[in-house]
Motif scaffolding. Sequence first.
Motif, PDB file in Angstrom:
ATOM      1  N   ASN A   1      -5.647   3.562  -9.474  1.00 34.05           N
ATOM      2  CA  ASN A   1      -5.981   3.300  -8.079  1.00 34.05           C
ATOM      3  C   ASN A   1      -5.577   4.491  -7.215  1.00 34.05           C
ATOM      4  O   ASN A   1      -4.520   5.099  -7.422  1.00 34.05           O
ATOM      5  N   GLY A   2      -6.357   4.769  -6.207  1.00 39.83           N
ATOM      6  CA  GLY A   2      -6.036   5.849  -5.276  1.00 39.83           C
ATOM      7  C   GLY A   2      -6.414   7.210  -5.811  1.00 39.83           C
ATOM      8  O   GLY A   2      -7.380   7.369  -6.562  1.00 39.83           O
ATOM      9  N   ASN A   3      -5.624   8.233  -5.400  1.00 41.57           N
ATOM     10  CA  ASN A   3      -5.888   9.615  -5.786  1.00 41.57           C
ATOM     11  C   ASN A   3      -5.447   9.822  -7.232  1.00 41.57           C
ATOM     12  O   ASN A   3      -4.333  10.261  -7.509  1.00 41.57           O
TER      13      ASN A   3
ATOM     14  N   HIS B   1       0.074   3.944  -8.145  1.00 38.51           N
ATOM     15  CA  HIS B   1      -1.300   3.913  -8.668  1.00 38.51           C
ATOM     16  C   HIS B   1      -1.684   2.568  -9.313  1.00 38.51           C
ATOM     17  O   HIS B   1      -2.689   2.495 -10.025  1.00 38.51           O
TER      18      HIS B   1
ATOM     19  N   ASN C   1       0.828  -1.200   0.000  1.00 46.13           N
ATOM     20  CA  ASN C   1       0.000   0.000   0.000  1.00 46.13           C
ATOM     21  C   ASN C   1       0.865   1.253   0.000  1.00 46.13           C
ATOM     22  O   ASN C   1       2.041   1.230   0.404  1.00 46.13           O
ATOM     23  N   GLY C   2       0.259   2.354  -0.443  1.00 40.57           N
ATOM     24  CA  GLY C   2       0.982   3.609  -0.528  1.00 40.57           C
ATOM     25  C   GLY C   2       1.546   4.056   0.818  1.00 40.57           C
ATOM     26  O   GLY C   2       0.990   3.759   1.868  1.00 40.57           O
TER      27      GLY C   2
ATOM     28  N   SER D   1      -0.789   7.428  -2.476  1.00 42.79           N
ATOM     29  CA  SER D   1      -1.993   6.619  -2.333  1.00 42.79           C
ATOM     30  C   SER D   1      -1.925   5.376  -3.207  1.00 42.79           C
ATOM     31  O   SER D   1      -1.123   5.307  -4.159  1.00 42.79           O
ATOM     32  N   SER D   2      -2.741   4.416  -2.866  1.00 45.33           N
ATOM     33  CA  SER D   2      -2.893   3.155  -3.612  1.00 45.33           C
ATOM     34  C   SER D   2      -1.679   2.264  -3.456  1.00 45.33           C
ATOM     35  O   SER D   2      -0.828   2.464  -2.593  1.00 45.33           O
TER      36      SER D   2
END
Length: 284
Positions: A246-248, A220, A193-194, A199-200
């Motif tokens: 994925n994520g932001n 991502h 995970n990030g 993130s992501s």
Amino acid sequence: MPDSASTSTPRSRGAHRAEPTSHFRSRLAVKACALGVLGALTVAVPVFASNSDDANAAGEAAPKATSSTLETLDAGFAAAAKEAPTSDALVEDPADQDRAAAERASRVQVREPLPSEAEKAEAAAKAAAEIAAATPPPPPAPEVVMPVAAGDYRLTSKYGPRWGGEHLGVDFAAPLDTPIHAVADGEVTYVGNGKDGRSSSMITIKHEVDGKIFESWYVHMYPDDLYVTAGQKVKAGDVIAGVGNNGNSTGPHLHFEIHTDASGTTTEPLSWMKALDAVDVGEL
């Protein structure tokens, strides 16, 4: 009666004939011997029969061939055979003798010994070495490549200030699952995970190129598009993940960073890669 005025010089019989050769004389001797023996068998029986009865009587009166007679005939042929010329003597033409000698010589061929297995191997190795020496070595593989192949992406966000903050990498917009490549040989240092505000899911890899130690960060991806594990060794160009959203994120893309030390210091990725002579991954 012959004309008394005419005169003629008597010609000796056979004077126009050439002197018989030794081969001819030998053949005559064989024939004469055979005829002499056969004559001895038949001369004593006069041929005077005029009808079949007389012929039968003559046949009965003819001497029978005995073993001694046959032996005499064989002895005559054997004696003639001793005087018969050899096969070499029959070749009286010098040209024929030369041809016969050449034919005999052609049948005698001096053969070189067959090479041993060791000699064959040595010859093959020598030939391979000559070919290798004549073939230029392939160019060395590039040490550094771009993370996404040319033609598969477009740059959508640069390194530096963005939206009131700092964008610490560059964004390679590409379709989902587009292959992401390790940019150089190295060891995977993180997969998960990030972290540190990213993130992501993400991957980090530690590299050393031209004495420079740095880390590349990839962000991502979706968890099921991560193809490596922490501690794994990778080569430049290895596919490590697929592009995600994925994520932001505002669309499928790879967020790519370069960290120059253990403290997490970042630098502009494209300039760093250019300084290391990075090439398109498609050239590998």
